[in-house]
Design an enzyme around this catalytic site. Sequence first.
Site, PDB file in Angstrom:
ATOM      1  N   VAL A 150       0.834  -1.209   0.000  1.00 48.54           N
ATOM      2  CA  VAL A 150       0.000   0.000   0.000  1.00 48.54           C
ATOM      3  C   VAL A 150       0.871   1.262   0.000  1.00 48.54           C
ATOM      4  CG1 VAL A 150      -1.723   1.319   1.299  1.00 48.54           C
ATOM      5  CG2 VAL A 150      -1.892  -1.177   1.178  1.00 48.54           C
ATOM      6  N   ASP A 173      10.707   3.670   5.880  1.00 50.67           N
ATOM      7  CA  ASP A 173      10.567   2.293   6.379  1.00 50.67           C
ATOM      8  C   ASP A 173      11.694   2.003   7.363  1.00 50.67           C
ATOM      9  OD1 ASP A 173       8.846  -0.272   4.920  1.00 50.67           O
ATOM     10  OD2 ASP A 173      10.394  -0.745   6.400  1.00 50.67           O
ATOM     11  N   GLU A 187      -7.440   2.525   1.279  1.00 51.00           N
ATOM     12  CA  GLU A 187      -7.066   2.245  -0.125  1.00 51.00           C
ATOM     13  C   GLU A 187      -7.912   1.085  -0.624  1.00 51.00           C
ATOM     14  OE1 GLU A 187      -5.527  -1.456   1.203  1.00 51.00           O
ATOM     15  OE2 GLU A 187      -5.596  -0.871  -0.897  1.00 51.00           O
ATOM     16  N   ARG A 242      -5.840  -3.468  -5.731  1.00 54.80           N
ATOM     17  CA  ARG A 242      -5.682  -4.913  -5.889  1.00 54.80           C
ATOM     18  C   ARG A 242      -4.243  -5.227  -6.253  1.00 54.80           C
ATOM     19  NH1 ARG A 242      -9.328  -5.840 -10.780  1.00 54.80           N
ATOM     20  NH2 ARG A 242      -8.699  -3.659 -11.055  1.00 54.80           N
ATOM     21  N   GLY A 297     -13.844 -20.018  -8.437  1.00 53.09           N
ATOM     22  CA  GLY A 297     -12.426 -20.398  -8.407  1.00 53.09           C
ATOM     23  C   GLY A 297     -12.110 -21.309  -7.242  1.00 53.09           C
ATOM     24  N   GLY A 305      -8.063 -15.839  -1.673  1.00 53.78           N
ATOM     25  CA  GLY A 305      -6.856 -15.819  -0.824  1.00 53.78           C
ATOM     26  C   GLY A 305      -6.328 -14.401  -0.765  1.00 53.78           C
ATOM     27  N   CYS A 351      -5.683  -9.677   1.980  1.00 58.08           N
ATOM     28  CA  CYS A 351      -6.766  -8.806   2.464  1.00 58.08           C
ATOM     29  C   CYS A 351      -8.071  -9.502   2.797  1.00 58.08           C
ATOM     30  CB  CYS A 351      -7.005  -7.702   1.449  1.00 58.08           C
ATOM     31  SG  CYS A 351      -5.562  -6.684   1.262  1.00 58.08           S
ATOM     32  N   ARG A 402       0.207 -15.294   0.273  1.00 61.74           N
ATOM     33  CA  ARG A 402      -0.582 -15.278   1.510  1.00 61.74           C
ATOM     34  C   ARG A 402      -1.987 -15.862   1.290  1.00 61.74           C
ATOM     35  NH1 ARG A 402       0.893  -9.227   3.465  1.00 61.74           N
ATOM     36  NH2 ARG A 402       1.039  -8.970   1.205  1.00 61.74           N
TER      37      ARG A 402
HETATM   38  C1  UDX Z   1      -8.542  -7.084  -2.672  1.00 65.22           C
HETATM   39  C2  UDX Z   1      -9.574  -6.052  -3.085  1.00 65.22           C
HETATM   40  O1  UDX Z   1     -10.028  -6.342  -4.411  1.00 65.22           O
HETATM   41  C3  UDX Z   1      -8.926  -4.648  -3.067  1.00 65.22           C
HETATM   42  O2  UDX Z   1      -9.912  -3.675  -3.398  1.00 65.22           O
HETATM   43  C4  UDX Z   1      -8.398  -4.389  -1.653  1.00 65.22           C
HETATM   44  O3  UDX Z   1      -7.812  -3.106  -1.571  1.00 65.22           O
HETATM   45  C5  UDX Z   1      -7.371  -5.448  -1.301  1.00 65.22           C
HETATM   46  O4  UDX Z   1      -7.977  -6.760  -1.376  1.00 65.22           O
HETATM   47  P1  UDX Z   1      -6.520  -8.381  -3.739  1.00 65.22           P
HETATM   48  O5  UDX Z   1      -6.645  -9.207  -2.498  1.00 65.22           O
HETATM   49  O6  UDX Z   1      -5.197  -7.870  -4.138  1.00 65.22           O
HETATM   50  O7  UDX Z   1      -7.518  -7.076  -3.626  1.00 65.22           O
HETATM   51  O8  UDX Z   1      -7.029  -9.272  -4.958  1.00 65.22           O
HETATM   52  P2  UDX Z   1      -8.415  -9.530  -5.677  1.00 65.22           P
HETATM   53  O9  UDX Z   1      -8.208  -9.328  -7.104  1.00 65.22           O
HETATM   54  O10 UDX Z   1      -9.519  -8.816  -5.001  1.00 65.22           O
HETATM   55  O11 UDX Z   1      -8.624 -11.122  -5.433  1.00 65.22           O
HETATM   56  C6  UDX Z   1      -8.737 -11.597  -4.119  1.00 65.22           C
HETATM   57  C7  UDX Z   1      -8.992 -13.109  -4.201  1.00 65.22           C
HETATM   58  O12 UDX Z   1     -10.284 -13.367  -4.763  1.00 65.22           O
HETATM   59  C8  UDX Z   1      -7.983 -13.852  -5.076  1.00 65.22           C
HETATM   60  O13 UDX Z   1      -7.674 -15.089  -4.482  1.00 65.22           O
HETATM   61  C9  UDX Z   1      -8.756 -14.082  -6.377  1.00 65.22           C
HETATM   62  O14 UDX Z   1      -8.323 -15.240  -7.069  1.00 65.22           O
HETATM   63  C10 UDX Z   1     -10.168 -14.270  -5.852  1.00 65.22           C
HETATM   64  N1  UDX Z   1     -11.210 -13.948  -6.837  1.00 65.22           N
HETATM   65  C11 UDX Z   1     -11.345 -12.665  -7.268  1.00 65.22           C
HETATM   66  C12 UDX Z   1     -12.070 -14.966  -7.271  1.00 65.22           C
HETATM   67  O15 UDX Z   1     -11.931 -16.123  -6.876  1.00 65.22           O
HETATM   68  N2  UDX Z   1     -13.064 -14.652  -8.148  1.00 65.22           N
HETATM   69  C13 UDX Z   1     -13.238 -13.382  -8.608  1.00 65.22           C
HETATM   70  O16 UDX Z   1     -14.151 -13.170  -9.409  1.00 65.22           O
HETATM   71  C14 UDX Z   1     -12.353 -12.364  -8.158  1.00 65.22           C
END
Ligand code: UDX
Length: 434
Positions: A11, A30, A150, A153, A255, A259, A262, A329
Amino acid sequence: MNLCMIGTGYVGLVSGVCFADLGNKVYCLDKNKEKIKILKSGKSPIYEPGLDELIKKNYSVGRLIFTTDLNKAISKSELIFICVGTPTKKKSQNVDLSFVYNAVKEVAKSTKKRKLIITKSTVPVGTGDELDQILKKLKSNNIDVISNPEFLREGEAIRDFRFPDRIVVGSDKKKYFKVMKKIYQPLLNKGAKFFTTSRRGAELIKYASNAFLATKITFINELANLCEQTNIDIGDIALGMGSDTRIGGRFLRAGPAYGGSCFPKDTKGLVSTGNKFKTDLTIVKSVIKSNENRKKIHTQKIKKILGSCKNKKIAFLGVTFKPNTDDMRDSTSLKMIPHLSKLGAKIKYYDPTGEKNEFKHLKNCIFEKNIKENCKDADLIILHTEWDEFKSIDFKKINKNKRLKIFDLRNLFNVNEMKSRKIEYYSIGRQSFK
Ligand code: UDX
């Protein structure tokens, strides 16, 4: 303006570099000397497409300063963003705010001047109130705290910063909305909404957004289970549902399980906030349980597909929690690979981001450096992460095993095409797993 980002993780670094690219002078602070050294060499310590170039560009013109010197960074900055980690506590499953508290204490001890602290880290409802108390105890009357969560993604963070759906700013003092609007103005000019609310409101919006997205994914994942018992294509369901603008088509891709750093953390964080304020968030609790359980479903299916896993050669394509990141993670592979290894399978994996420490201790699991070496003698190929380079694999070409089976956890391939090529193909929510 002069900004300071405390914490140069996913972030802080992305936000700092993107703020610099908007013309601000940004001090990226940092404690980790190694990280700062890498950044000063113009490299990003994290895997984020496009970040290296932006770092080089802004560092070379002096808009980015990487430092471990908190006093200098704070003294030079008007706005101080808290971007440190807020991990989940192992035992209590509550949010660990120690890094946030320490950062604020250090700012308070470093200056008596008027400063604005902006929490960008994901923090539970009421954290701003706690920080006010800390500042009061330290007699820091010239420092206020507001919230600016924030919504980045991983893998798309620069795009998400530059083209946000909305900027959320939470403050109980309206006067701070002006300065926040000013630093985000270039994004507002391109159509982003600027949304202001109370400080607690902004803190909750972040958790609520992530928990809802996790719920949406878990909903479609459970419907995928139903589709497998009723020979319906989950893709049709996602399309049929998603075309309703009240539902929306995004985040309806069935899926393996969600994971990342977040969704797992923030769903648990929201439940712990509910507990703290005596509100039972039953839906979010069931999402957490369903998602965790889902990981076991896949290994049960694999046992059905292979019969016994003992001595079977299983090749994973991708192990990260999503493409375009090296982040492991809460990736589903962290549960699947050790479980299959325990069942006596011989596992190989290939991931574009390289070998993973998480699997080095497993005796029958090796990293292969390319797709062909990874898949050539497999009995079962598991498509775990939807990296672009996997989308046009010709399995018949790279694997001569007549009884090759494929388990596609991301529905990357077409069922009928696989049938016509006589490949035994399994996927998510698209055929019966009876
Ligand atoms: C997420 C939020 O989208 C973002 O707005 C926030 O700031 C941080 O957390 P991120 O964790 O980086 O972002 O990834 P994201 O693209 O949201 O995917 C999270 C998980 O959901 C992944 O494991 C992804 O494979 C899964 N996913 C996402 C699905 O299984 N199906 C989907 O349609 C979308």
